[in-house]
Design an enzyme around this catalytic site. Structure first.
Site, PDB file in Angstrom:
ATOM      1  N   PHE A   1       3.390  -6.921  11.933  1.00  0.00           N
ATOM      2  CA  PHE A   1       4.302  -5.984  12.590  1.00  0.00           C
ATOM      3  C   PHE A   1       5.766  -6.317  12.316  1.00  0.00           C
ATOM      4  O   PHE A   1       6.657  -5.867  13.031  1.00  0.00           O
ATOM      5  CB  PHE A   1       4.060  -5.983  14.108  1.00  0.00           C
ATOM      6  CG  PHE A   1       2.637  -5.669  14.480  1.00  0.00           C
ATOM      7  CD1 PHE A   1       2.179  -4.362  14.457  1.00  0.00           C
ATOM      8  CD2 PHE A   1       1.752  -6.680  14.834  1.00  0.00           C
ATOM      9  CE1 PHE A   1       0.862  -4.059  14.791  1.00  0.00           C
ATOM     10  CE2 PHE A   1       0.427  -6.392  15.171  1.00  0.00           C
ATOM     11  CZ  PHE A   1      -0.017  -5.083  15.145  1.00  0.00           C
TER      12      PHE A   1
ATOM     13  N   CYS B   1       7.734   1.706   5.205  1.00  0.00           N
ATOM     14  CA  CYS B   1       6.613   1.697   6.160  1.00  0.00           C
ATOM     15  C   CYS B   1       6.456   3.005   6.925  1.00  0.00           C
ATOM     16  O   CYS B   1       5.495   3.726   6.715  1.00  0.00           O
ATOM     17  CB  CYS B   1       6.777   0.534   7.135  1.00  0.00           C
ATOM     18  SG  CYS B   1       6.594  -1.042   6.306  1.00  0.00           S
TER      19      CYS B   1
ATOM     20  N   LEU C   1      15.587   4.723  20.397  1.00  0.00           N
ATOM     21  CA  LEU C   1      16.072   6.052  20.780  1.00  0.00           C
ATOM     22  C   LEU C   1      17.471   6.254  20.206  1.00  0.00           C
ATOM     23  O   LEU C   1      18.335   6.832  20.867  1.00  0.00           O
ATOM     24  CB  LEU C   1      16.095   6.205  22.305  1.00  0.00           C
ATOM     25  CG  LEU C   1      14.745   6.433  22.992  1.00  0.00           C
ATOM     26  CD1 LEU C   1      14.935   6.634  24.486  1.00  0.00           C
ATOM     27  CD2 LEU C   1      13.986   7.632  22.411  1.00  0.00           C
TER      28      LEU C   1
ATOM     29  N   THR D   1       0.871  -1.186   0.000  1.00  0.00           N
ATOM     30  CA  THR D   1       0.000   0.000   0.000  1.00  0.00           C
ATOM     31  C   THR D   1       0.904   1.232   0.000  1.00  0.00           C
ATOM     32  O   THR D   1       1.048   1.899   1.024  1.00  0.00           O
ATOM     33  CB  THR D   1      -0.921   0.023   1.239  1.00  0.00           C
ATOM     34  OG1 THR D   1      -0.128  -0.160   2.411  1.00  0.00           O
ATOM     35  CG2 THR D   1      -1.964  -1.060   1.174  1.00  0.00           C
TER      36      THR D   1
ATOM     37  N   ARG E   1      13.692   1.917  -0.372  1.00  0.00           N
ATOM     38  CA  ARG E   1      12.533   2.824  -0.429  1.00  0.00           C
ATOM     39  C   ARG E   1      12.693   3.919   0.630  1.00  0.00           C
ATOM     40  O   ARG E   1      12.941   3.651   1.790  1.00  0.00           O
ATOM     41  CB  ARG E   1      11.233   2.037  -0.188  1.00  0.00           C
ATOM     42  CG  ARG E   1      10.839   1.174  -1.376  1.00  0.00           C
ATOM     43  CD  ARG E   1       9.617   0.343  -1.075  1.00  0.00           C
ATOM     44  NE  ARG E   1       9.888  -0.639  -0.027  1.00  0.00           N
ATOM     45  CZ  ARG E   1       8.955  -1.388   0.547  1.00  0.00           C
ATOM     46  NH1 ARG E   1       7.691  -1.264   0.199  1.00  0.00           N
ATOM     47  NH2 ARG E   1       9.276  -2.268   1.475  1.00  0.00           N
TER      48      ARG E   1
ATOM     49  N   LYS F   1      -2.113  -0.896  13.907  1.00  0.00           N
ATOM     50  CA  LYS F   1      -0.900  -0.825  13.081  1.00  0.00           C
ATOM     51  C   LYS F   1      -0.473   0.629  12.862  1.00  0.00           C
ATOM     52  O   LYS F   1       0.703   0.973  12.998  1.00  0.00           O
ATOM     53  CB  LYS F   1      -1.153  -1.526  11.747  1.00  0.00           C
ATOM     54  CG  LYS F   1      -0.004  -1.489  10.763  1.00  0.00           C
ATOM     55  CD  LYS F   1       1.240  -2.170  11.325  1.00  0.00           C
ATOM     56  CE  LYS F   1       2.439  -1.952  10.446  1.00  0.00           C
ATOM     57  NZ  LYS F   1       2.607  -2.894   9.386  1.00  0.00           N
TER      58      LYS F   1
ATOM     59  N   GLY G   1      13.483   5.834   7.565  1.00  0.00           N
ATOM     60  CA  GLY G   1      13.075   5.736   6.164  1.00  0.00           C
ATOM     61  C   GLY G   1      12.393   4.401   5.973  1.00  0.00           C
ATOM     62  O   GLY G   1      11.854   3.834   6.920  1.00  0.00           O
TER      63      GLY G   1
HETATM   64  C1  UDX Z   1       8.764  -0.863  10.773  1.00  0.00           C
HETATM   65  C2  UDX Z   1       8.193  -1.332  12.124  1.00  0.00           C
HETATM   66  O1  UDX Z   1       9.257  -1.451  13.062  1.00  0.00           O
HETATM   67  C3  UDX Z   1       7.484  -2.662  11.955  1.00  0.00           C
HETATM   68  O2  UDX Z   1       6.904  -3.065  13.185  1.00  0.00           O
HETATM   69  C4  UDX Z   1       6.416  -2.509  10.887  1.00  0.00           C
HETATM   70  O3  UDX Z   1       5.773  -3.761  10.660  1.00  0.00           O
HETATM   71  C5  UDX Z   1       6.995  -1.978   9.594  1.00  0.00           C
HETATM   72  O4  UDX Z   1       7.710  -0.760   9.831  1.00  0.00           O
HETATM   73  P1  UDX Z   1      10.901  -1.493   9.307  1.00  0.00           P
HETATM   74  O5  UDX Z   1      10.400  -0.511   8.298  1.00  0.00           O
HETATM   75  O6  UDX Z   1      11.396  -2.820   8.851  1.00  0.00           O
HETATM   76  O7  UDX Z   1       9.751  -1.803  10.371  1.00  0.00           O
HETATM   77  O8  UDX Z   1      12.104  -0.791  10.064  1.00  0.00           O
HETATM   78  P2  UDX Z   1      12.466  -0.298  11.541  1.00  0.00           P
HETATM   79  O9  UDX Z   1      13.386  -1.257  12.170  1.00  0.00           O
HETATM   80  O10 UDX Z   1      11.254   0.097  12.302  1.00  0.00           O
HETATM   81  O11 UDX Z   1      13.309   1.015  11.185  1.00  0.00           O
HETATM   82  C6  UDX Z   1      12.708   2.091  10.484  1.00  0.00           C
HETATM   83  C7  UDX Z   1      13.685   3.206  10.277  1.00  0.00           C
HETATM   84  O12 UDX Z   1      13.956   3.886  11.487  1.00  0.00           O
HETATM   85  C8  UDX Z   1      15.056   2.800   9.719  1.00  0.00           C
HETATM   86  O13 UDX Z   1      15.433   3.727   8.718  1.00  0.00           O
HETATM   87  C9  UDX Z   1      15.957   2.872  10.933  1.00  0.00           C
HETATM   88  O14 UDX Z   1      17.283   3.114  10.572  1.00  0.00           O
HETATM   89  C10 UDX Z   1      15.354   4.040  11.674  1.00  0.00           C
HETATM   90  N1  UDX Z   1      15.606   4.030  13.130  1.00  0.00           N
HETATM   91  C11 UDX Z   1      15.156   3.015  13.903  1.00  0.00           C
HETATM   92  C12 UDX Z   1      16.279   5.116  13.711  1.00  0.00           C
HETATM   93  O15 UDX Z   1      16.691   6.059  13.037  1.00  0.00           O
HETATM   94  N2  UDX Z   1      16.471   5.109  15.073  1.00  0.00           N
HETATM   95  C13 UDX Z   1      16.017   4.111  15.863  1.00  0.00           C
HETATM   96  O16 UDX Z   1      16.222   4.203  17.077  1.00  0.00           O
HETATM   97  C14 UDX Z   1      15.344   3.019  15.267  1.00  0.00           C
END
Ligand code: UDX
Length: 437
Positions: free
Chosen positions: A149, A264, A254, A85, A334, A208, A261
């Protein structure tokens, strides 16, 4: 059970393999012929740790097949909708065309008693709408909403043993037949103690959106603190350690740096704002606009810091960017902050070389104007500045003493606060972190 999985991308391919691992007979269906050809020979069409091994293992049992033919869904008792989506072009709202196409395509093959299970992330109200479609075509079939999730990079483990299951069923009653069917599908993880909550459709859809909004807010909160730390000469990593020791706050998510990015968080908070607007509740989510703004400001900040490090001008500066994926252990680019920063630097006159262990092919498709180099030493050679933007293990483990031999100017910007500043400074580098002195 016989199970169909519609959509074999980051979510569906993993879900299909994991359902087969749980003992079900699974057919994965996707319109992309190349993806299906790869999956059929147990090759993962994207990088996800453990997926290829799992595909090989379950395909050997004969319990997992892939096809482009929707008719193969006929005869399955449970049909999972796992299509994407994405954000609509030029708008904040989510593009539901793939979800709608999957549901419509499935209708002719639904039988009495079948359960359709939505896993895609959708705006609240979508399940109710799709339930009507299904009811009109096959009154004996049901719809449940069961949000996913999983995190990329941990997708297999997150699917096989999630923190919780959420079942959105009509009326939100535990006694609804759909809850029983899903309990059967997830019998193994449920047996290991994974809790489940049964809710109405709207609550399941909102769980979600709320979870991803909370995570995005946590990251932007610490990045806002990083801005203040920068201004005050304080250290945001120690600040995060200290506030994270309060159990109510927690240290996870944190990590200050270049921001979030991926496919999601960015699009989910935007589509949530758009949907709240449609519902007349836009004021409730105006804070998410600020979360988004803080996040995007991190990228500009890195460009400015790099310019400062390079003595005021980026023109002709050779910049090595470590990382293209939006996070480590993924080849997903992405809305990758790393790539967006690399492209900005190049636009402003720098000569940028990007290296990444897995994401270069995807990156080159999106930003063909950048230089790409798989070999990390080659990528570092004669650099005027090095930017660590995706914290892959091989980037965190770089030896500052060996690396300094390769570069022209020993300047490092640690966009993920993943390095030991003392060690790098001791080796002769000018080190800059994000929100640490
Ligand atoms: C996320 C959600 O965590 C997950 O539960 C949902 O199903 C889909 O979206 P994902 O997109 O795989 O998962 O990545 P995630 O591990 O959440 O990280 C997202 C972004 O945040 C990354 O770019 C990561 O580098 C950044 N991030 C994460 C930070 O900059 N700081 C943090 O402390 C944690």
């Amino acid at each position: 059970m016989r199970v169909s999985v519609i959509g074999c991308g980051y979510l569906g391919a993993v879900h299909a393999a994991c359902m087969a691992k749980l003992g079900h007979d699974v057919v994965g269906i996707d319109v992309d012929e190349q993806k299906i050809a790869e999956l059929s020979t147990a090759r993962a069409p994207f990088f996800e740790p453990g997926l290829e091994e799992l595909l090989g293992e379950v395909q050997a049992t004969g319990r997992l097949t892939f096809t482009t033919d929707m008719a193969a869904a006929e005869g399955s008792a449970v049909h999972f909708i796992c299509v994407g989506t994405p954000q609509k072009k030029g708008e904040n709202a989510a593009d539901l065309r793939y979800v709608d196409a999957a549901a419509l395509g499935l209708l002719p093959y639904l039988a009495d008693g079948d359960l359709v299970v939505g896993k895609s992330t959708v705006p609240v109200g979508t399940a109710g709408r799709l339930a009507e479609l299904i009811r009109d075509a096959q009154p004996g079939a049901h719809l449940a909403w069961n949000p996913e999730f999983l995190r990329e990079g941990h997708a297999v483990q997150d699917t096989l043993s999630p923190d919780r299951f959420v079942y959105g069923v009509p009326g939100g009653s535990e006694d609804h037949a759909a809850a029983g069917v899903l309990d059967e599908v997830y019998a193994t993880p449920r047996g290991m103690g994974t809790p489940r909550l049964v809710t109405d459709y709207a609550t399941a859809e909102l769980v979600k959106a709320a979870a991803n909004s909370f995570l995005a807010t946590k990251i932007s909160f610490i990045n806002a603190m990083a801005e203040v730390c920068d201004a005050a000469g304080a250290d945001v990593t120690l600040l995060a350690d200290a506030i994270g020791m309060d159990e109510r706050i927690g240290r996870k998510f944190l990590h200050a740096g270049i921001g979030f990015g991926g496919g999601c968080l960015p699009k989910d908070i935007r589509s949530f704002m758009a949907r709240a607007g449609e519902l007349g509740a836009d004021q409730a989510l105006t804070f998410l606009r600020e979360v988004d703004t803080i996040n995007m400001r991190r990228r500009t900040r890195v460009v400015e810091l790099t310019r400062e490090m390079c003595g005021g001008s980026l023109l002709g500066q050779r910049i090595t960017v470590l990382g293209a994926a939006f996070k480590p252990d993924s080849d997903d680019v992405r809305d990758s902050p790393a790539l967006s920063i690399a492209a900005q630097l190049q636009l402003q006159g720098a000569v940028v070389t990007v290296t990444d262990p897995q994401a270069l092919a995807n990156a080159a498709r999106r930003f063909p104007e950048l230089n790409y180099e798989l070999d990390i030493e080659e990528a570092l050679r004669n650099a005027d500045a090095v930017l660590l933007l995706t914290e892959w293990r091989q980037h965190r483990d770089l030896d500052p003493f060996a690396t300094i031999q390769l570069v022209r100017n020993a300047r490092i910007l640690d966009g993920r606060n993943a390095l030991d500043p003392q060690k790098w400074r001791a080796a002769g580098w000018t080190y800059r972190g994000m929100g640490r002195p």
